[in-house]
Scaffold this active site. Structure first.
Site, PDB file in Angstrom:
ATOM      1  N   ASP A 487       0.823  -1.210   0.000  1.00 48.53           N
ATOM      2  CA  ASP A 487       0.000   0.000   0.000  1.00 48.53           C
ATOM      3  C   ASP A 487       0.858   1.261   0.000  1.00 48.53           C
ATOM      4  OD1 ASP A 487      -2.331   1.515   0.145  1.00 48.53           O
ATOM      5  OD2 ASP A 487      -3.153   0.380   1.825  1.00 48.53           O
ATOM      6  N   ASP A 557     -10.714   1.709  -2.928  1.00 51.01           N
ATOM      7  CA  ASP A 557     -11.284   1.449  -1.600  1.00 51.01           C
ATOM      8  C   ASP A 557     -12.803   1.535  -1.641  1.00 51.01           C
ATOM      9  OD1 ASP A 557      -8.940   0.964  -0.284  1.00 51.01           O
ATOM     10  OD2 ASP A 557      -8.762   2.963   0.606  1.00 51.01           O
TER      11      ASP A 557
HETATM   12  C1  GLA Z   1      -5.678   1.651   2.289  1.00 48.69           C
HETATM   13  C2  GLA Z   1      -6.109   0.455   1.466  1.00 48.69           C
HETATM   14  C3  GLA Z   1      -7.169  -0.309   2.199  1.00 48.69           C
HETATM   15  C4  GLA Z   1      -6.648  -0.752   3.532  1.00 48.69           C
HETATM   16  C5  GLA Z   1      -6.156   0.439   4.327  1.00 48.69           C
HETATM   17  C6  GLA Z   1      -5.453   0.008   5.594  1.00 48.69           C
HETATM   18  O1  GLA Z   1      -6.698   2.591   2.371  1.00 48.69           O
HETATM   19  O2  GLA Z   1      -6.536   0.831   0.203  1.00 48.69           O
HETATM   20  O3  GLA Z   1      -7.581  -1.413   1.434  1.00 48.69           O
HETATM   21  O4  GLA Z   1      -5.586  -1.660   3.315  1.00 48.69           O
HETATM   22  O5  GLA Z   1      -5.252   1.231   3.576  1.00 48.69           O
HETATM   23  O6  GLA Z   1      -4.976   1.058   6.323  1.00 48.69           O
END
Ligand code: GLA
Length: 738
Positions: A487, A557
């Site tokens: 990420d 997300d």
């Molecule tokens: C990002 C990712 C999510 C999750 C969060 C965790 O927003 O896109 O899928 O993994 O971080 O903090």
């Protein structure tokens, strides 16, 4: 395989790159300036009819014509060029700007010679399209020189044998004795002449990635860029140039895509004689690169596609290229596992028992992999701490034997195990930051701007990349791990490196990206059996650069199925379905609050690399039965979805009825996905037609036992009558040749 060829017509000084589908032509014009002629459908031979017309135009400076004579009809300011300079007679946007020691920024590169190579040379330290055998492509490398700067410019053009694709890049070498500052070096310039051009770009935001926007070009500048340190949710490094009448299946489209994950810019400038200059490359804002004598600077690669089969034709070319010759490694063509991820089920609030419970419920449903998301490391219980401390949070996981215990139990359940990491970041509340505050990107005597309470590590420094590599490698050596979600949850500010002198601060943003690439290369090489998934707050770094290292990426997300229709539709313009992960989450949706059926959520997520991201213990037995049916259906059709040809039929940006289709390479199987967003009283009738089937073959729909001709499916079509009268409905139909 057909072949690619590159000819040089020495009499007219024209280069012709061609294969069965496309031709690309440019000419060495008077004064050794490279003039662009043509990029489009393949032509057999060219007879010099596009030589640039000489017309005397006021206020456009002139070039010398015949030796010693100024030709008032010849100006760089209107000439279509391959790579234009700055401040030497072309007032449009330049492709290359260099500051000399005396402060002048002018550039004027003239053609010297060329070389043709079989295959495609490797670009050091950068992602790129590759070939597996020299017959797959030919590369033309043209050398130009700016005699005043004593600098060489190498323009490289690779034409693939059986793809409508040209890969381009540029490299500068300082051959002189002074220090040069490269202030701009585009990856590609394309000066096009087509009248009435429109441009499609993918703008967006966190939770609203890759929205399709199409507009005609006004005179002057139109630009699409990211200055965020990552390719960004906000503007994807891809554009398409289309004719006004181009549709999904007809008309011309030229795609321009960067294989790059950092600051980028695409500029389109319509000039006063209605030509359009397209430039794409590293964003020049804040950028400069110090080039000492004998040093070289390499621009990232750009991929050009030409299609006469509309946007779907362009997308097909990109899907095949990115899947077959950009993605690498063991998972390039592997069936991608169906994941259950705990993020939306627990957020940070989990312990080993909760995780075991999720896994215990997921295994009997046929789900294949459990992914432990954010919160397993350091002392991370919220997003305020522990980034940079990549060792397990022993207190949180101790009751279950730690990470190794969880991994063991997941594997005992017959599932695979994955974890989340965010290697480029640091929290102030971390051991790493306490020990090395200077590892965070920051400007001396200026506050660091927080974003999600975290800061960015200075990946332009080798010791920082090494420190993170060592920590992550230690976990991977210790615990059996099958998958990593990588990420990146903030963008870069106060871009400055403690390790570089003032003259090199303009290099930090690009060096940062090179550091990310290096870490990705090292980890994927050292751990070839781990499937890596890219992510950046959802789909914030969904680009061809990251796909070179990680064959898939979290698309957003936002898992709301209605919003996902647009996100996935837009993403598919330039990225293959095998790269696009999509999960079923809870209803009401955590991002939009919308309620939707499990069927709709499943039918949208199943059009990508499928998975789940919700608390299974909140579901009824009926829901669980439906999930096991979705999982079984997806497994049956996984190969067709992940590696078949994907065609968009009806756009969520234009219609309440949305449709897309997967077709196997041999056209023996197809899946049609249909969606209706809002229900209407007295709904207007809506027809959906399939495409790209064998018109002379017969197809059976096993679910109904009905048989149809391929021609019928494509020309007569079906009414889209939803299975129930409600908002957010969907239907999936499968047909196979008999
Ligand atoms: C990002 C990712 C999510 C999750 C969060 C965790 O927003 O896109 O899928 O993994 O971080 O903090």
């Amino acid at each position: 395989m057909t072949s690619a060829s590159i000819f040089f017509d020495a009499e007219n000084k024209v280069f012709h790159l061609k294969n069965d589908q496309i031709s690309y032509l440019f000419q060495v014009e008077t004064g050794d300036i490279l003039s662009h002629l043509y990029f489009g459908r393949q032509i057999a031979t060219y007879h010099d009819q596009r030589r640039y017309p000489r017309i005397d135009r006021g206020f456009s400076p002139n070039l010398a014509g015949d030796p010693g004579q100024v030709d008032r009809g010849y100006s760089k300011d209107t000439l279509r060029q391959e790579f234009s300079g700055f401040d030497t007679g072309d007032f449009r946007q330049p492709a290359v700007v260099i500051r000399a020691e005396n402060g002048a920024q002018a550039t004027d590169f003239r053609y010297v010679d060329y070389e043709i190579q079989a295959g495609k040379p490797n670009l050091a330290d950068l992602p790129q399209a590759y070939v597996l055998a020299p017959e797959e492509a030919k590369t033309l490398i043209v050398r130009l020189v700016d005699a005043t700067l004593d600098a060489e410019l190498y323009l490289s053009y690779t034409i693939f044998a059986d793809r409508p694709v040209i890969a381009r890049t540029a490299k500068l070498i300082n051959r002189g004795t002074q220090t040069l500052q490269v202030e701009k070096l585009a990856s590609v310039q394309l000066d096009v002449i087509e009248n009435q051009l429109e441009v499609i770009a993918l703008h967006g935001a966190h939770l609203r990635e890759r929205q399709v926007e199409r507009k005609s070009l006004p005179h002057g500048m139109t630009s699409f860029a990211s200055h965020r340190g990552g390719s960004s949710h906000h503007m994807n490094p891809f554009i398409a140039l289309v004719a006004p009448d181009t549709t999904e299946d007809s008309g011309t489209a030229i795609g321009v895509q960067l294989v790059y994950s950092g600051n980028h810019q695409f500029t389109l400038e319509k000039d006063y004689v209605d030509q359009v200059r397209v430039l794409a490359g590293i964003n020049e804002q804040g950028f400069s690169w110090q080039l000492l004598p004998d040093e070289a600077f390499q621009a990232p690669e750009a991929l050009l596609v030409y299609s006469e089969a509309g946007l779907n034709g362009m997308s097909q070319a990109y899907h095949h290229l990115l899947r077959e010759r950009v993605a690498r490694g063991r998972f390039q063509y592997a069936p991608r596992p169906i994941v259950i991820n705990n993020w939306e089920a627990t957020y940070f609030n989990f312990d080993a028992e909760k995780i075991d419970h999720i896994v215990d419920q997921a295994a009997p449903l046929g789900i294949e992999m459990f992914v432990l998301d954010d919160g397993w490391f350091g002392h991370r219980d919220a997003d305020k701490s522990s980034l940079g401390d990549w060792y397990e949070y022993a207190d949180k996981l101790k009751s279950g034997g730690g990470l190794a215990g969880i991994s063991q139990r997941v594997h005992n359940r017959g599932m695979q195990f994955g974890i989340w990491i965010e290697p480029e970041m640091v929290s102030k509340d971390s051991q790493l930051y306490q020990a090395h505050p200077d590892y965070a990107i920051q400007i001396p005597n200026r506050d660091m701007t927080p974003s999600r309470d975290q800061y960015v590590l200075d990946f332009s420094r080798q010791e920082v990349v090494d420190a993170i590599y060592d920590q992550i490698a230690a976990i991977l050596d210790d615990v059996p791990i099958d998958y990593i979600k990588w990420d990146m949850n903030r963008h870069l500010t106060e871009v400055y490196s403690a390790a570089l002198p003032a003259a090199q601060q303009g290099e930090v943003a690009h060096r940062y990206v090179l550091g990310v690439y290096q870490l990705a290369e090292r980890l994927t090489t050292a751990y070839p059996d781990i499937l890596f998934e890219g992510c950046s707050g959802g789909g914030g770094r969904f680009d061809a650069g990251m796909l070179y290292y990680f064959p898939q990426s979290w698309a957003s997300d936002n898992t709301d199925p209605v919003d996902r229709l647009k996100i996935q539709y837009g993403t598919s313009l330039s990225y293959p379905i095998s790269s696009m992960t999509a999960h079923v989450s809870a209803s009401p949706n955590h991002q939009t609050g919308r309620l939707s059926s499990l069927t709709m959520r499943g039918d949208v997520a199943m059009a990508g690399v499928f998975g789940y991201e919700l608390d299974l213990s909140q579901l009824s037995d009926t829901d669980k039965t439906q999930i096991s049916e979705q999982v079984a259906f997806y497994k049956t059709h996984r190969d067709l979805i992940q590696y078949g040809d994907f065609y968009r039929i009806e756009s969520p940006f234009e219609s309440n009825d949305v449709a897309w289709q997967f077709v196997s390479a041999d056209k023996t199987e197809t899946l049609l996905f249909q969606y209706r967003v809002l229900s209407e009283g007295q709904p207007p009738l809506h027809l959906t037609k399939l495409s790209h089937l064998a018109s002379d073959k017969t197809y059976l729909e096993p679910a109904t036992g009905q048989v149809f001709g391929g021609d019928e499916l494509m020309t007569v079509g079906f009414y889209n009558v939803p299975l129930q009268q409600a908002d957010f409905t969907s239907r999936v139909r499968y047909f196979k040749q008999v």
